[in-house]
Write a protein that holds these residues in place. Structure first.
Motif, PDB file in Angstrom:
ATOM      1  N   HIS A 241      52.901  -2.033   8.313  1.00  0.00           N
ATOM      2  CA  HIS A 241      51.922  -2.935   8.937  1.00  0.00           C
ATOM      3  C   HIS A 241      50.875  -2.081   9.652  1.00  0.00           C
ATOM      4  O   HIS A 241      50.942  -1.855  10.865  1.00  0.00           O
ATOM      5  N   PRO A 242      49.883  -1.579   8.907  1.00  0.00           N
ATOM      6  CA  PRO A 242      48.895  -0.672   9.505  1.00  0.00           C
ATOM      7  C   PRO A 242      47.996  -1.378  10.515  1.00  0.00           C
ATOM      8  O   PRO A 242      47.643  -2.550  10.342  1.00  0.00           O
ATOM      9  N   VAL A 243      47.605  -0.629  11.541  1.00  0.00           N
ATOM     10  CA  VAL A 243      46.625  -1.125  12.510  1.00  0.00           C
ATOM     11  C   VAL A 243      45.479  -0.137  12.725  1.00  0.00           C
ATOM     12  O   VAL A 243      44.451  -0.494  13.291  1.00  0.00           O
ATOM     13  N   VAL A 244      45.628   1.101  12.245  1.00  0.00           N
ATOM     14  CA  VAL A 244      44.540   2.090  12.282  1.00  0.00           C
ATOM     15  C   VAL A 244      44.591   2.894  10.986  1.00  0.00           C
ATOM     16  O   VAL A 244      45.656   3.376  10.594  1.00  0.00           O
ATOM     17  N   TRP A 245      43.430   3.012  10.313  1.00  0.00           N
ATOM     18  CA  TRP A 245      43.387   3.793   9.081  1.00  0.00           C
ATOM     19  C   TRP A 245      41.992   4.353   8.843  1.00  0.00           C
ATOM     20  O   TRP A 245      41.024   3.921   9.464  1.00  0.00           O
ATOM     21  N   TRP A 246      41.910   5.336   7.934  1.00  0.00           N
ATOM     22  CA  TRP A 246      40.614   5.922   7.594  1.00  0.00           C
ATOM     23  C   TRP A 246      40.537   6.155   6.090  1.00  0.00           C
ATOM     24  O   TRP A 246      41.543   6.203   5.397  1.00  0.00           O
ATOM     25  N   HIS A 247      39.299   6.342   5.608  1.00  0.00           N
ATOM     26  CA  HIS A 247      39.082   6.744   4.225  1.00  0.00           C
ATOM     27  C   HIS A 247      37.645   7.246   4.100  1.00  0.00           C
ATOM     28  O   HIS A 247      36.817   7.088   5.005  1.00  0.00           O
ATOM     29  N   CYS A 248      37.358   7.869   2.990  1.00  0.00           N
ATOM     30  CA  CYS A 248      36.013   8.356   2.715  1.00  0.00           C
ATOM     31  C   CYS A 248      35.226   7.287   1.957  1.00  0.00           C
ATOM     32  O   CYS A 248      35.758   6.646   1.057  1.00  0.00           O
ATOM     33  N   VAL A 249      33.975   7.124   2.321  1.00  0.00           N
ATOM     34  CA  VAL A 249      33.064   6.229   1.608  1.00  0.00           C
ATOM     35  C   VAL A 249      31.893   7.093   1.155  1.00  0.00           C
ATOM     36  O   VAL A 249      30.996   7.401   1.948  1.00  0.00           O
ATOM     37  N   GLY A 250      31.918   7.523  -0.086  1.00  0.00           N
ATOM     38  CA  GLY A 250      30.965   8.537  -0.509  1.00  0.00           C
ATOM     39  C   GLY A 250      31.237   9.802   0.286  1.00  0.00           C
ATOM     40  O   GLY A 250      32.361  10.300   0.337  1.00  0.00           O
ATOM     41  N   LYS A 251      30.209  10.317   0.948  1.00  0.00           N
ATOM     42  CA  LYS A 251      30.378  11.489   1.809  1.00  0.00           C
ATOM     43  C   LYS A 251      30.647  11.099   3.254  1.00  0.00           C
ATOM     44  O   LYS A 251      30.805  11.961   4.121  1.00  0.00           O
ATOM     45  N   GLY A 252      30.690   9.814   3.530  1.00  0.00           N
ATOM     46  CA  GLY A 252      30.868   9.351   4.899  1.00  0.00           C
ATOM     47  C   GLY A 252      32.318   9.129   5.271  1.00  0.00           C
ATOM     48  O   GLY A 252      33.184   8.945   4.410  1.00  0.00           O
ATOM     49  N   ARG A 253      32.566   9.128   6.565  1.00  0.00           N
ATOM     50  CA  ARG A 253      33.908   8.891   7.095  1.00  0.00           C
ATOM     51  C   ARG A 253      33.968   7.504   7.733  1.00  0.00           C
ATOM     52  O   ARG A 253      33.117   7.155   8.545  1.00  0.00           O
ATOM     53  N   ALA A 254      34.978   6.745   7.356  1.00  0.00           N
ATOM     54  CA  ALA A 254      35.146   5.395   7.896  1.00  0.00           C
ATOM     55  C   ALA A 254      36.529   5.263   8.507  1.00  0.00           C
ATOM     56  O   ALA A 254      37.534   5.612   7.876  1.00  0.00           O
ATOM     57  N   LEU A 255      36.583   4.768   9.732  1.00  0.00           N
ATOM     58  CA  LEU A 255      37.857   4.566  10.424  1.00  0.00           C
ATOM     59  C   LEU A 255      37.836   3.179  11.059  1.00  0.00           C
ATOM     60  O   LEU A 255      36.849   2.789  11.696  1.00  0.00           O
ATOM     61  N   TYR A 256      38.921   2.443  10.883  1.00  0.00           N
ATOM     62  CA  TYR A 256      39.029   1.107  11.455  1.00  0.00           C
ATOM     63  C   TYR A 256      40.275   1.009  12.323  1.00  0.00           C
ATOM     64  O   TYR A 256      41.348   1.498  11.944  1.00  0.00           O
ATOM     65  N   ARG A 284      31.863  13.810  12.661  1.00  0.00           N
ATOM     66  CA  ARG A 284      32.037  15.110  12.001  1.00  0.00           C
ATOM     67  C   ARG A 284      32.106  16.286  12.974  1.00  0.00           C
ATOM     68  O   ARG A 284      31.705  17.406  12.637  1.00  0.00           O
ATOM     69  N   GLN A 285      32.649  16.041  14.131  1.00  0.00           N
ATOM     70  CA  GLN A 285      32.829  17.131  15.087  1.00  0.00           C
ATOM     71  C   GLN A 285      34.213  17.754  14.981  1.00  0.00           C
ATOM     72  O   GLN A 285      34.453  18.828  15.518  1.00  0.00           O
ATOM     73  N   THR A 286      35.118  17.059  14.297  1.00  0.00           N
ATOM     74  CA  THR A 286      36.459  17.581  14.028  1.00  0.00           C
ATOM     75  C   THR A 286      36.823  17.234  12.596  1.00  0.00           C
ATOM     76  O   THR A 286      36.232  16.338  11.985  1.00  0.00           O
ATOM     77  N   GLY A 287      37.804  17.936  12.046  1.00  0.00           N
ATOM     78  CA  GLY A 287      38.283  17.647  10.706  1.00  0.00           C
ATOM     79  C   GLY A 287      37.339  18.132   9.614  1.00  0.00           C
ATOM     80  O   GLY A 287      36.199  18.531   9.876  1.00  0.00           O
ATOM     81  N   SER A 288      37.833  18.091   8.388  1.00  0.00           N
ATOM     82  CA  SER A 288      37.039  18.566   7.243  1.00  0.00           C
ATOM     83  C   SER A 288      37.063  17.575   6.094  1.00  0.00           C
ATOM     84  O   SER A 288      36.756  17.935   4.954  1.00  0.00           O
ATOM     85  N   GLU A 289      37.428  16.327   6.372  1.00  0.00           N
ATOM     86  CA  GLU A 289      37.545  15.322   5.334  1.00  0.00           C
ATOM     87  C   GLU A 289      36.176  14.841   4.840  1.00  0.00           C
ATOM     88  O   GLU A 289      35.170  14.960   5.518  1.00  0.00           O
ATOM     89  N   CYS A 290      36.170  14.326   3.634  1.00  0.00           N
ATOM     90  CA  CYS A 290      35.012  13.631   3.038  1.00  0.00           C
ATOM     91  C   CYS A 290      33.833  14.544   2.734  1.00  0.00           C
ATOM     92  O   CYS A 290      32.663  14.076   2.696  1.00  0.00           O
ATOM     93  N   GLY A 291      34.073  15.826   2.497  1.00  0.00           N
ATOM     94  CA  GLY A 291      33.009  16.725   2.100  1.00  0.00           C
ATOM     95  C   GLY A 291      32.138  17.187   3.242  1.00  0.00           C
ATOM     96  O   GLY A 291      32.292  16.802   4.394  1.00  0.00           O
ATOM     97  N   ASP A 292      31.183  18.040   2.912  1.00  0.00           N
ATOM     98  CA  ASP A 292      30.294  18.605   3.920  1.00  0.00           C
ATOM     99  C   ASP A 292      29.295  17.556   4.394  1.00  0.00           C
ATOM    100  O   ASP A 292      28.914  16.655   3.664  1.00  0.00           O
ATOM    101  N   ALA A 293      28.882  17.707   5.650  1.00  0.00           N
ATOM    102  CA  ALA A 293      27.836  16.818   6.184  1.00  0.00           C
ATOM    103  C   ALA A 293      26.538  17.070   5.437  1.00  0.00           C
ATOM    104  O   ALA A 293      26.177  18.205   5.136  1.00  0.00           O
ATOM    105  N   LYS A 294      25.817  16.011   5.141  1.00  0.00           N
ATOM    106  CA  LYS A 294      24.530  16.113   4.453  1.00  0.00           C
ATOM    107  C   LYS A 294      23.452  15.504   5.323  1.00  0.00           C
ATOM    108  O   LYS A 294      23.693  14.718   6.225  1.00  0.00           O
ATOM    109  N   ALA A 295      22.220  15.882   5.013  1.00  0.00           N
ATOM    110  CA  ALA A 295      21.083  15.274   5.730  1.00  0.00           C
ATOM    111  C   ALA A 295      21.062  13.785   5.414  1.00  0.00           C
ATOM    112  O   ALA A 295      21.189  13.366   4.270  1.00  0.00           O
ATOM    113  N   LEU A 296      20.927  12.969   6.436  1.00  0.00           N
ATOM    114  CA  LEU A 296      20.942  11.527   6.272  1.00  0.00           C
ATOM    115  C   LEU A 296      19.555  11.026   5.863  1.00  0.00           C
ATOM    116  O   LEU A 296      18.557  11.663   6.115  1.00  0.00           O
TER     117      LEU A 296
END
Length: 297
Positions: A241-256, A284-296
């Motif tokens: 029964h999850p209440v907190v999770w994350w995943h990558c959306v393209g190169k972005g990081r999403a956490l709910y 993107r101040q911690t971790g290395s998930e979802c690829g490198d940061a890109k110019a928005l």
């Protein structure tokens, strides 16, 4: 005698109808938001941002076109403002959907949806936010940001949140339960105990986002509360029964996080730590998930 009785009944019925009409007028906004599909408010003129906004920067968005968690929104806004201040980050809070356009979003590293509810964006604003996330921006959604008031926007509900809300507890509504951490190597969970007790309006979902490959960070132990909704509806999801999770959306990081109905949540030491970690991770101040940061965009 019969006429007098009938007159009395009509007077009572008339008084009851008058009381109902008065209450309906008094609570018309809540009735519209909760039972009649929400309000339809869409801004077209963006807010004025500070000329100099330090980076990293977070945009805290708390617009509600459906049910409004007023006290929790105020408490969370204060918390994120304090987090940004302590870190020396840029911070801007708004309920103006017109802030969601490419040139404005490009000034932020992460967006927090603080109990956002309802259909809050125009089509162009939706596209701007979607592009922001896919191109490397961060998203942190809290509680109502994952409820069923967002169904009009399939990409948001299905791809960004990734789980379908079914109902929340009602027997009673607020209960203290035990939450357990997973993936202890995640920087989002740094400094937290393996489990703790939290008082919440517990959300249930049609299926665990783990089945879609999302990364679950925290679950609630259904043995420690009564997972029952309105009219006795069984809200059990089982051992997962999850209440907190994350995943990558393209190169972005999403956490709910499904937590955060009450203002007290944003003063609880463990949850404050989790959100502090989470906003750093989504920016993107911690971790290395979802690829490198890109110019928005």
């Amino acid at each position: 005698m019969a006429r007098k009785i009938l007159r009395g009944i009509l007077i009572v019925v008339g008084l009851l109808l008058a009381v109902l009409a008065i209450q309906a007028f008094r609570y018309r906004d809540t009735i519209q938001r909760v039972f009649l599909g929400g309000v339809k408010v869409y801004e077209t003129q963006p807010p004025q941002l500070p000329a100099n906004l330090p980076r990293p920067a977070i945009l805290v968005f708390s617009k509600t076109n459906a049910f409004r968690h007023a006290d929790a929104i105020a408490a969370a806004n204060s918390l994120f403002q304090q987090i940004a201040h302590d870190k020396g980050w840029g911070y801007f809070q708004t309920e103006n959907g017109a802030a969601f356009r490419p040139d404005i979003l490009s000034r932020f590293d992460a967006v927090v949806f603080n109990n956002v509810s309802g259909d809050v964006f125009t089509p162009d604003q939706r596209l701007a936010f979607e592009a922001f996330v896919k191109n490397g921006g961060g998203f942190l959604g809290l509680h109502a940001a994952g409820d069923n008031s967002h169904e009009a926007w399939p990409w948001y509900a299905d791809n960004l949140i990734g789980a379908t809300f079914t109902m929340h507890t009602m027997s009673p509504q607020f209960q203290t339960a035990t939450v357990n951490l997973e993936d202890r190597a995640s920087p989002v969970l740094a400094g937290l105990p393996p489990s703790w007790k939290h008082n919440e309006e517990w959300y249930s979902f049609a299926a665990s986002p783990r089945l879609k490959g999302y990364h679950v960070l925290m679950t609630v132990d259904e043995r420690t509360y009564n997972p029952e909704g309105m009219f006795g509806k069984d809200l059990r999801m089982g051992t997962d029964h999850p209440v907190v999770w994350w995943h990558c959306v393209g190169k972005g990081r999403a956490l709910y996080s499904a937590l955060g109905h009450q203002p007290e949540a944003f003063r609880q030491a463990e949850y404050v730590r989790l959100l502090t970690n989470a906003v750093s991770w989504t920016a993107r101040q911690t971790g290395s998930e979802c690829g490198d940061a890109k110019a928005l965009p």
